[in-house]
Design a protein around this motif. Sequence first.
Motif, PDB file in Angstrom:
ATOM      1  N   GLN A   1     -39.514  32.550  32.479  1.00 35.78           N
ATOM      2  CA  GLN A   1     -39.510  31.251  33.149  1.00 35.78           C
ATOM      3  C   GLN A   1     -39.520  30.131  32.116  1.00 35.78           C
ATOM      4  O   GLN A   1     -39.994  30.293  30.991  1.00 35.78           O
ATOM      5  N   ASP A   2     -39.010  28.964  32.515  1.00 38.49           N
ATOM      6  CA  ASP A   2     -38.866  27.846  31.592  1.00 38.49           C
ATOM      7  C   ASP A   2     -40.219  27.238  31.230  1.00 38.49           C
ATOM      8  O   ASP A   2     -41.210  27.383  31.960  1.00 38.49           O
ATOM      9  N   LEU A   3     -40.237  26.494  30.118  1.00 35.46           N
ATOM     10  CA  LEU A   3     -41.472  25.897  29.609  1.00 35.46           C
ATOM     11  C   LEU A   3     -42.191  25.033  30.648  1.00 35.46           C
ATOM     12  O   LEU A   3     -43.420  25.130  30.779  1.00 35.46           O
ATOM     13  N   PRO A   4     -41.505  24.144  31.417  1.00 41.71           N
ATOM     14  CA  PRO A   4     -42.245  23.342  32.404  1.00 41.71           C
ATOM     15  C   PRO A   4     -43.035  24.187  33.406  1.00 41.71           C
ATOM     16  O   PRO A   4     -44.117  23.781  33.839  1.00 41.71           O
TER      17      PRO A   4
ATOM     18  N   SER B   1     -38.708  23.238  40.217  1.00 42.77           N
ATOM     19  CA  SER B   1     -37.606  24.156  39.930  1.00 42.77           C
ATOM     20  C   SER B   1     -36.544  24.000  41.000  1.00 42.77           C
ATOM     21  O   SER B   1     -36.807  24.221  42.180  1.00 42.77           O
ATOM     22  N   ASP B   2     -35.322  23.640  40.590  1.00 45.56           N
ATOM     23  CA  ASP B   2     -34.227  23.495  41.559  1.00 45.56           C
ATOM     24  C   ASP B   2     -33.890  24.823  42.221  1.00 45.56           C
ATOM     25  O   ASP B   2     -33.644  24.891  43.422  1.00 45.56           O
ATOM     26  N   ALA B   3     -33.844  25.904  41.437  1.00 43.64           N
ATOM     27  CA  ALA B   3     -33.491  27.218  41.969  1.00 43.64           C
ATOM     28  C   ALA B   3     -34.656  27.894  42.666  1.00 43.64           C
ATOM     29  O   ALA B   3     -34.482  28.936  43.293  1.00 43.64           O
ATOM     30  N   GLY B   4     -35.858  27.330  42.547  1.00 46.49           N
ATOM     31  CA  GLY B   4     -37.004  27.806  43.299  1.00 46.49           C
ATOM     32  C   GLY B   4     -37.868  28.834  42.618  1.00 46.49           C
ATOM     33  O   GLY B   4     -38.972  29.115  43.084  1.00 46.49           O
ATOM     34  N   ASN B   5     -37.403  29.415  41.498  1.00 47.95           N
ATOM     35  CA  ASN B   5     -38.185  30.472  40.859  1.00 47.95           C
ATOM     36  C   ASN B   5     -38.464  30.231  39.383  1.00 47.95           C
ATOM     37  O   ASN B   5     -38.863  31.141  38.666  1.00 47.95           O
ATOM     38  N   GLY B   6     -38.242  29.006  38.903  1.00 47.13           N
ATOM     39  CA  GLY B   6     -38.650  28.658  37.547  1.00 47.13           C
ATOM     40  C   GLY B   6     -37.674  28.991  36.455  1.00 47.13           C
ATOM     41  O   GLY B   6     -38.009  28.913  35.268  1.00 47.13           O
TER      42      GLY B   6
END
Length: 705
Positions: free
Chosen positions: A59-62, A75-80
């Motif tokens: 998952q991304d840092l944010p 998260s735009d895609a909903g899962n990070g």
Amino acid sequence: MKGFIFFGLIASPFYFAQNTVQDSIKTKEIESINFLKRLPVTKEIINVEKDLGSKNLGQDLPILLKNQMSVISTSDAGNGVGYTGFRIRGVGGTAINVMMNGVPYNDSESQGTFFVNVGDLTSSASQIVIQRGVGTSSNGVSAFGASVNVLTKNPEEKFYVKSDDSYGSFNTYKYSAEVGSGKFWKDRLSLMGRYTTIHSDGYIDRAFSDLNSYNFTALFEQSNTKLRFMAFGGKEKTYQAWNAIDRKTWETNPKFNNSGAIYDANWENIVDFYDNETDNYRQNHYQLLWEQNLSDNWNLETTFHYTKGKGYYENYKQDAKFSKYNLPDLIIDNQTIKRTDFIRKKWLNNNFYGGVSTLYGKFENLDLNFGLVGNRYEGKHYGNVSGVYFPEIFEHEYYRNNGTKTEFSGFAKGIIKINQFELYGDLQLRNIDYVTSIVQQGDGEGAVHDKNWLFFNPKAGINYKINSGKLFFSYAHAHREPNRDDLFANPEIQPEKLHDFEAGLEKSFGAVSFTTNLYYMNYVNQLVLNGQINDIGEFIRVNSGKSYRMGIEIGALAKLSEQWNISGNFTLSKNENKDFKNETETGFENLGDTPISFSPSVIGNVLLNYAPTNNFSLGVQNQYVGSQYLDNTNNKELQLNDYFLTDFNAKYTLNLKRTEIDFKFLLNNIFNKKYVNNGFVYDQTPYYFSQAGTNFMFGMSFKFK
């Protein structure tokens, strides 16, 4: 359940990390971090391996920072995975100054932070420093909510080979390989390289992400000189998920994504989806950091940097006019054809380069910092279209415009110790030139501007040392220029001004570390999100006149025993526009005092960790976020509900001869809460970005040394 959690929040709220740097150039970095700790500003210093390592599975840092003080991750895609972001104290990413090793990372024109371009950044980081509020002067734009500095790790002193692999929900997987040379050439040189590929189908329909990233670091150390060269970046391809869905669709089909939809002739039913409705971008960063000890008292750090970015996003444009794309109508068999379907690509090709130099002076009761910054950004914006049914229309360029932004700034800051007091002063001067031009006129694309801003940003503060802690107070005055979209939407838009007051207490009681902070951020012409977005999913901002954010942030870390520790943080705030005027079709209506959009009054986290043995640990993270508005009109119909989330993680380390194997497991949203933490307003209708229910990631890490 919530009552139990809030008892825990009030009893033992915040995790306040105070870990030292553990790499090859220790002394000066420890001094730099210690200097930051002494400043009368609110801050967190996160040790990435210790604090985020068990959750770093792709998952991304944010998303990994979501349990930090006053942070909400999206998260735009909903899962990070893919397009993600965060807000701190309710302030969005365009007002958060993000840096990589002190080099500005925010896009110069949009001021946004796009972590999708540097996938798996966390694996290359050693520490992350978060300052809330204005903080201290730095090398990026002025911070109007926080600053985040990601410090990348140095090569290790001994040879190693490492692999990180994981798999989880929504066909999410990560493959990463890393190798370090150890020290060689008379212990003066060491190298490190990493390559990572991440894929996810996304929680939202078709919202896939394909991310490839790399990091290469070379460190040279000899006598009083240290040189570090870093090349890092990535390439991303993501299916667009920035359109969101209305409330009714969210209630019945939360995974629906209308990006790429192709309709029937009556525009009533979706008959297909365009399979390449994607965002495509490559970004490469190059940094040369030179550290020179001039004497026992003076040290000079200079960084030269260059960032190259190029990419486009692609859309299927159905039944569009030829004239919209600067094309003449077609005449076929004596019939005039005015409309057809197009494939549109909008490009961005940019260069960002400059230098940052800081002189450090350290004396018995006095520390000094002097900094000079010079940066230049050159961005080319252009678009082209190809005909779906007319192959003779291919890559036709229909608009082109340019933007250049040049900044020169300098700062001087120091802290002097007088008995139990430490007095802090900080002066910054920024000069920004921003010029845009139109090479080829397009339909609503680009504008002509020639702007100059000169900002003076003074700061001051005081510490009073107490037994095992300190009291502090600080004031900071800051300015911030509008971004490209702000100017294009309203050429007369005004820069923001901020008066930031912070007061706090840091205290340790044996095994308990405690901190509390009061803040009052008084804005003039604050640029706030109006809840609407433009055609590429970016939020639109307006000057709100006068507004303020005030609150209390409380936190603690308690070591209950050798096996148990608990930490948490709690933010209680009030965020309001004063006499907010809402623009309507007939003029402006005065709505009085209204809540600032995307600014919940309550945010809290409780983290419980249990380590039955030295190589096995379990953790539970709980987060509560209060209700928040999608715009500034105080309309209850445009309010997001509060939500409570619980995540679980586990880590087991198997130590073999010269080999270390980590097994990691992450279970997010274990109670399958249906919630929304982001959205926008269109035509007085709320639109939501759906977030995933229960989902997991499992990973294995091998390190041979």
